[in-house]
Design an enzyme around this catalytic site. Structure first.
Site, short mmCIF file in Angstrom:
data_model
loop_
_atom_site.label_atom_id
_atom_site.label_comp_id
_atom_site.label_asym_id
_atom_site.label_seq_id
_atom_site.Cartn_x
_atom_site.Cartn_y
_atom_site.Cartn_z
N ASP A 199 -0.51 6.45 -1.39
CA ASP A 199 0.15 7.62 -1.96
C ASP A 199 -0.46 8.05 -3.29
O ASP A 199 -0.02 9.02 -3.89
CB ASP A 199 1.66 7.38 -2.11
CG ASP A 199 1.99 6.18 -2.99
OD1 ASP A 199 1.22 5.21 -2.98
OD2 ASP A 199 3.04 6.20 -3.67
N HIS A 224 -3.30 2.22 -3.67
CA HIS A 224 -2.28 2.50 -2.66
C HIS A 224 -2.42 3.93 -2.16
O HIS A 224 -2.76 4.84 -2.91
CB HIS A 224 -0.88 2.25 -3.23
CG HIS A 224 -0.47 0.81 -3.17
ND1 HIS A 224 0.51 0.27 -3.96
CD2 HIS A 224 -0.91 -0.21 -2.37
CE1 HIS A 224 0.66 -1.03 -3.68
NE2 HIS A 224 -0.19 -1.33 -2.73
#
Length: 326
Positions: free
Chosen positions: A66, A64
């Site tokens: 982030d 992901h």
């Protein structure tokens, strides 16, 4: 073993919190290991007392954004600095493909060696001081948590006792310090264990994010000195946690309790709990401490020195004595 939190927000950065990254500094070997590398991680390192030149290993939990959007920029900076020889990167399948695509489309060519290791549950790295293992966590995509275990060390060598036994110094002292059995020239057999104190138990750190409560996290955290665990949501927003496969503060505390860890440090907080909102981060801390009192809430640039077991026990004993004296 010094932990520095470089990003403690989930999903997006805020004015006070960057997205996920945690540094583990190993001063005795002038190395820094990184766990996840969200966007802006290299800026956070520059604002800290950490040194990019000491970066040697990066452990990625999942793909992901982030947790990985800062990776290629950091690697490019390491190349431009010119003092990086090699970086080993560990993570889930397709991490290597992602990095190759970033390099290809940005025409970034690194002048040092990068080795990408696709991890599976079990040992992912080991040397004479540390073992790093990983386990599957439960998130929306393939995600791994990591455990860093320092190997036990022989107890302190009693030099005065060795001198009293007329053991000649030099190579033999080294063997005895390692707990070996040595036969001297005069025929005497000396057991290293007889000249050493109790072994120093190695320190253990577990890093679990992103995940909902799961057995993999409990297994990784078993008897750890420090558990770093995500707490994206408040217990009052548990339904959101189940929908998005993230943890609440109470789930993080339950993992810590089940694993019998020494210290829980929560991280990866949703920006929805900013000051002034109905639920604030202080409420998440209270929720967790109601289950596991020895809980802290991480903030960007927070540093935590992992104590040796002997030092921790001495501090505990000293505290008890002070209480008795009082």
């Amino acid at each position: 073993m010094q932990i520095t939190f470089l990003g403690t927000s989930s999903g997006v950065p805020t004015r006070s919190r960057n997205v996920s990254s945690v540094a583990l500094r190993l001063p005795q070997r002038a190395e820094m290991w990184l766990f996840d590398c969200g966007e802006g991680t290299q800026h956070q390192i520059l604002r800290s007392d950490l040194k990019i030149s000491q970066l040697s290993r990066i452990f990625i939990t999942h793909l992901h954004g982030d947790h990985i959007f800062g990776l290629m920029g950091l690697l490019a900076t390491c190349g431009l600095a010119g003092n990086t020889k090699r970086v080993d990167i560990y993570g889930p399948p397709k991490l290597d493909e992602y990095l190759r695509a970033c390099g290809r489309y940005s025409s970034t060519h690194l002048a040092y060696s990068i080795q990408v290791h696709t991890v599976q549950p079990g040992v992912v790295y080991e040397d004479n001081e540390f073992t790093v293992t990983c386990e599957r966590l439960e998130h929306r995509i393939t995600t791994f948590g990591y455990r860093v275990a320092e190997k036990d060390r022989p107890g302190r060598f009693d030099v005065e006792k060795a001198k009293a036994l007329a053991i000649p110094p030099g190579r033999i002292y080294g063997q005895l310090k390692r707990g070996e059995t040595v036969t001297l020239l005069d025929g005497r057999t000396i057991h290293g264990a007889d000249l050493c104190g109790l072994p120093e138990i190695g320190r253990k750190i577990a890093y679990c994010t992103d995940t909902i409560y799961c057995d993999g996290a409990v297994h990784l955290a078993q008897n750890a000195d420090v558990l770093i665990h995500e707490a994206t949501f408040s217990h009052q927003d548990a339904e959101l946690a189940f929908q998005r496969l993230h943890s609440t503060s109470t789930m993080a505390a339950q993992v810590a309790l089940a694993a019998q860890v020494k210290q829980l440090i929560m991280t990866h907080f949703s920006p929805r709990y900013a000051p002034g909102n109905v639920i604030e981060l202080k409420d998440l801390l209270q929720e967790a401490q109601a289950i596991f009192p020895n809980t802290q809430m991480a903030y960007d640039f927070m540093t935590y020195e992992v104590p040796r077991r002997r030092e921790a026990e001495l501090a505990k004993t000293s505290g008890q004595n002070e209480m008795v004296n009082y």
